[in-house]
Design an enzyme around this catalytic site. Structure first.
Site, mmCIF file in Angstrom:
data_model
loop_
_atom_site.group_PDB
_atom_site.id
_atom_site.type_symbol
_atom_site.label_atom_id
_atom_site.label_comp_id
_atom_site.label_asym_id
_atom_site.label_seq_id
_atom_site.Cartn_x
_atom_site.Cartn_y
_atom_site.Cartn_z
ATOM 1 N N LYS A 14 -19.169 -3.374 11.911
ATOM 2 C CA LYS A 14 -19.534 -4.721 11.454
ATOM 3 C C LYS A 14 -20.752 -5.190 12.236
ATOM 4 C CE LYS A 14 -18.045 -7.097 15.262
ATOM 5 N NZ LYS A 14 -18.950 -7.825 16.203
ATOM 6 N N MET A 103 -18.557 2.691 22.192
ATOM 7 C CA MET A 103 -17.740 1.639 22.785
ATOM 8 C C MET A 103 -18.667 0.642 23.480
ATOM 9 S SD MET A 103 -14.364 3.624 24.187
ATOM 10 C CE MET A 103 -15.254 4.928 25.034
ATOM 11 N N GLY A 106 -20.597 -3.792 20.309
ATOM 12 C CA GLY A 106 -20.596 -4.991 19.490
ATOM 13 C C GLY A 106 -20.445 -4.717 18.014
ATOM 14 N N GLY A 109 -15.914 -1.264 16.655
ATOM 15 C CA GLY A 109 -15.355 0.060 16.379
ATOM 16 C C GLY A 109 -13.858 0.166 16.580
ATOM 17 N N GLY A 110 -13.364 -0.261 17.754
ATOM 18 C CA GLY A 110 -11.934 -0.181 18.020
ATOM 19 C C GLY A 110 -11.124 -1.078 17.103
ATOM 20 N N SER A 112 -12.023 -2.045 14.056
ATOM 21 C CA SER A 112 -12.061 -1.467 12.715
ATOM 22 C C SER A 112 -11.092 -0.299 12.595
ATOM 23 C CB SER A 112 -13.487 -1.016 12.379
ATOM 24 O OG SER A 112 -13.585 -0.600 11.037
ATOM 25 N N ASP A 144 -11.235 -9.663 16.077
ATOM 26 C CA ASP A 144 -12.043 -9.010 15.044
ATOM 27 C C ASP A 144 -11.193 -8.243 14.029
ATOM 28 O OD1 ASP A 144 -14.298 -9.956 16.266
ATOM 29 O OD2 ASP A 144 -15.010 -8.010 16.996
#
Length: 301
Positions: A14, A103, A106, A109-110, A112, A144
């Site tokens: 994102k 990682m 911003g 990733g984690g 999502s 998120d």
């Protein structure tokens, strides 16, 4: 017959098209406004049901122990919710990850990854949770994650959990990874962080982007000034990319991006990115690609 596996499941990155900090709650959480947009670049996950009840991450992720991984924690929450609803636990799951997102970048990733895991497991287990129930289940793990489950470009408020669908230009992005990991806590705890940006309305963003071919020019990222002061590589990437458009940082950093109206423009800039950085192009996504795969509606009524 229930499916027993689902491979090649996307967990898209994102971008925060803008990110304003409007205040701080008594519990320390910051009040934010942002527009989240997914792009067609991210991690890819593979799921296989097990004969026992264990949740197992079969891929090693450096720096992230299995039991601390958001994927595993999210699936354990869903497994417990399933057991409460059905009176018995579902089968376990093996999860393999093709990790492409950095990682501390911003890019979410984690978060999502965890959202994809929840949506896929909800389907494989036939757990029956609604999208709203999955979002509520995920929120304690990270603000998120509900956005990715929400599944479309969103105007977000609160701590990031109050989401409304919004239209954004169908554009291309060049994203630079500056090669540093920015810890979110270091940015939000800084005494130099601006926390009093005047709130905007969703219609302000919509009016600005109406008839535009890219997503540039609205607002700013309030976290950027702190990040560039603490992490010079972020400042260097923004400075370089700013020569080609409205470059800004996503989230709390470290990755920076710039929007372009066409793939050709993005390609032209991408070819010029200095070799010291990892860079890639991505197309804006209006909806989460799993919406089609899992045959779920992209809109929350």
């Amino acid at each position: 017959m229930r499916a027993t596996r689902l491979h090649d499941c996307p967990a898209p990155a994102k971008l925060n098209l803008f990110l304003h900090v409007n205040g701080r709650r008594a519990d320390g959480y910051h009040l934010l406004q942002t527009v989240f947009q997914m792009v067609d670049h991210g991690d890819v996950l593979h799921f296989d049901l097990r004969a026992d009840e264990r949740i197992v991450r079969t891929t090693d992720v450096p720096g992230v122990p299995e039991q601390g991984d958001l994927i595993v924690r999210a699936l354990l929450l869903l497994q417990a919710a399933y057991a409460r609803r059905h009176g018995h636990p579902p089968p376990g799951i093996d999860v393999a990850i093709d990790k492409r997102l950095p990682m501390g970048g911003g890019l979410g990733g984690g978060s999502s990854d965890a959202a994809t895991a929840l949506m896929v497991a909800n389907s494989l287990w036939e757990a029956g949770l609604t999208r709203e129930e999955l979002m509520a289940l995920a929120l304690p793990l990270g603000a998120d994650i509900p956005f990715f489950i929400f599944g479309q470009t969103a105007f977000a408020e609160g701590v990031g959990e109050a989401l409304q669908p919004v239209q954004a230009p169908d554009c291309w992005y060049v994203v630079i990874e500056p090669g540093v990991a920015v810890p979110t806590a270091a940015i939000f705890c800084s005494e130099h962080l601006t926390r009093d940006t005047k709130p905007v309305r969703i219609t302000d963003f919509s009016r600005h982007t109406m008839n535009r071919t890219d997503s540039t020019g609205f607002g700013r990222n309030d976290l950027q000034a702190v990040a560039v002061s603490l992490f010079p590589p972020v400042a260097q990437a923004i400075d370089w990319l700013s020569a080609h458009g409205d470059a800004r940082m996503t989230g709390s950093g470290a990755c920076v991006f710039c929007a372009f109206s066409s793939e050709m423009e993005a390609d032209t800039v991408l070819q010029q990115v200095p070799g010291i950085w990892t860079a890639w192009k991505a197309k804006a996504l209006m909806h989460h690609p799993l919406n089609t795969v899992l045959q779920v509606s992209a809109v929350i009524e």
